[in-house]
Design an enzyme around this catalytic site. Structure first.
Site, PDB file in Angstrom:
ATOM      1  CG  ASP A 274      -2.294   0.648   0.913  1.00 19.18           C
ATOM      2  OD1 ASP A 274      -2.273   1.737   0.328  1.00 19.18           O
ATOM      3  OD2 ASP A 274      -3.343   0.096   1.281  1.00 19.18           O
ATOM      4  CG  ASP A 275      -0.872   4.999   0.040  1.00 16.70           C
ATOM      5  OD1 ASP A 275      -0.799   4.874  -1.196  1.00 16.70           O
ATOM      6  OD2 ASP A 275      -1.930   5.282   0.645  1.00 16.70           O
TER       7      ASP A 275
END
Length: 501
Positions: free
Chosen positions: A287-288
């Site tokens: 994810d980020d």
């Protein structure tokens, strides 16, 4: 770029994209070949003697072996996990040993503080809580293993600025290392490892078998003077490092690794925090890599605690499906004064991405980014005004976010599919966008429409390919980046010693 903290190696994405959702990164497959990493952060390691006899009580003992390390505070009293029954065989639960050791060391909070050393070995454990004026130090050959027994993960209520769990409406599991209402707390080492053994949690998430939200690896709440540094964190069940409702936070020298298809394994998520410094970190994520947050819709608006005065520098990110740095999407307490510089991304979906939606309210303003080097990207610039996940139907459709003062300069990007996708909100455009001195080289099969812009206002200067008409050319400008230093940048480390190995 001279300031990039790690060599850009061909490592990289092909190794991780082939990992399945059940796979976990192992020390043998990844960490052993990797060179010693955090440049300019670890102080000189001094081996002052052979391993001595471990003392069984917490006291300032004569050092038989020591390692010097940088920290915001040094401790007068020290103990080793084995003093409290710890067994480093990778099979025996050490949850009670951690709890007993930290409880014992807490008595020294007003007398120079306490330090718990985790020596070499594999230390299986469930969740445990930190205390104030305390350091948790991981030896380079120490590996904390997150327990697979859910009973060793206490349940916590939902966060007040979120109103529900991220995975499920009910409560949430405590993080592996947790703390609340603390002052002066440090989690560090000489690159010891915390392995969340997240595969079973990822399986439950994909099979919709979770009634509460998965645990994080490190979460510290309502606290001040936090340092998390010089450790490796792998295979988190969900987010990896989550400081929330806290101030004066330094996060540096972290290596964070997760399979790139593991769900929601954000690397570092400063959340409703003030005065934060994130630097010299290497992150591979599902994810980020860094996600800046401040609460979700009506709950975040009511709680009203922004993330502000944040510096991010010398970060390397690999995340094929997410952002290098995300602002939001949960930003309903506001995000203000973020300064990011010397950022490297490889095979990552986007550079700095703004994510918001109708119902979020608040603001993302005064964002300053410079010196990004991006290689193999889907988007260089990405802003989204319709990131529409909500905690429930009760959000206010009139709560419109204010996105303004977004500044990017000195960006080089290669092998890019789209230069930019900038989508504001109809009737509520994103304003004050400035982009200058940007060179983007496209992939062999780029999208025909390179700059897709709606409901945005701003200017550009010296940008290739040519930007959209909503960001007209303004000759010879440099988008601003502050000259002053944030208070957290002036915090200096002391040289401390870890002994009794």
């Amino acid at each position: 770029m001279d300031s990039v903290p790690f060599p850009i190696r061909t490592l990289i994405s092909s190794h991780f994209t082939n990992l399945s959702q059940k796979s976990q990164i192992t020390m043998e497959s990844f960490l052993q070949p990797r060179k010693s990493h955090i440049i300019g952060i670890i102080a000189t390691i001094l081996i002052l003697g052979s391993v001595g006899i471990r003392v069984a009580e917490c006291r300032a003992a004569r050092r038989l072996a020591s390692i010097d390390y940088p920290a915001i505070s040094c401790r007068k009293h020290s103990a080793v996990l084995t003093d409290f029954g710890g067994v480093g065989d990778g099979k025996t639960s050490n949850t009670k040993a951690f709890q007993s050791a930290i409880s014992n060391l807490s008595q020294y909070a007003s007398d120079g503080g306490g330090q718990l050393i985790v020596p070499s070995g594999k230390w299986l454990t469930g969740s445990f809580n930190l205390t104030s004026h305390f350091t948790l130090f991981l030896h380079k050959d120490a590996v904390l293993l997150g327990s697979q027994d859910e009973s060793e993960w206490p349940l916590l209520p939902v966060l007040p600025s979120y109103g529900r769990g991220r995975d499920a409406p009910n409560g949430r599991f405590s993080s592996l290392i947790f703390g609340t209402n603390l002052t002066d707390v440090i989690v560090t080492g000489n690159n010891g490892t915390i392995d969340g053994q997240g595969s079973s949690w990822w399986d439950k998430f994909h099979k919709d078998q979770l009634n509460v939200t998965r645990p994080y690896l490190v979460e510290i709440m309502y606290s001040d003077q936090i340092q998390i540094s010089n450790i490796t964190l792998i295979n988190s069940p969900s987010w990896v490092v989550h400081p929330i409702y806290s101030s004066n936070v330094i996060i540096n020298g972290l290596t964070i690794l997760a399979p790139v298809d593991s769900p929601n394994t954000d690397g570092i998520n400063p959340d409703s925090c003030t005065n934060v410094r994130i630097e010299d970190c290497y992150i591979v994520s599902g994810d980020d890599c860094i996600a800046v947050k401040s609460g979700w819709d009506e709950y975040g608006i009511k709680f009203g605690m922004p993330t502000q005065h944040l510096v991010i520098r010398r970060i390397t990110c690999i995340s094929p499906d997410s952002a290098t740095i995300a602002l939001g999407s949960e930003m309903s307490g506001g995000i203000n004064d973020v300064r990011a510089e010397d950022i490297t991304a490889i095979n990552t979906e986007s550079g700095v991405r703004i994510k918001t939606a109708v119902g979020r309210g608040a603001y993302v303003k005064d964002i300053f980014v410079r010196r990004m080097t991006l290689n193999t990207m889907k988007y260089v610039f990405w802003m989204t005004g319709s990131y529409g996940s909500h905690p429930g139907p009760g959000f206010d459709p009139k709560a419109l976010p204010n996105i303004t003062g977004i500044n990017y300069r000195d960006v080089t990007a290669n092998n890019v599919t789209y230069s930019a996708r900038l989508d504001g909100i109809e009737g509520n455009p994103f304003t004050g966008i400035c982009i200058s001195n940007v060179t983007i080289t496209l992939t062999e099969n780029p999208k025909k429409l390179q700059w897709n812009c709606t409901n945005v206002e701003g200017v550009t200067s010296n940008v290739t390919p040519q930007p959209c008409d909503l960001l007209p050319l303004k000759e010879k400008i440099d988008c601003p980046f502050p000259d002053d230093k944030l208070p957290i940048e002036n915090v200096q480390f002391k040289t401390c010693s870890s002994s009794n190995f």
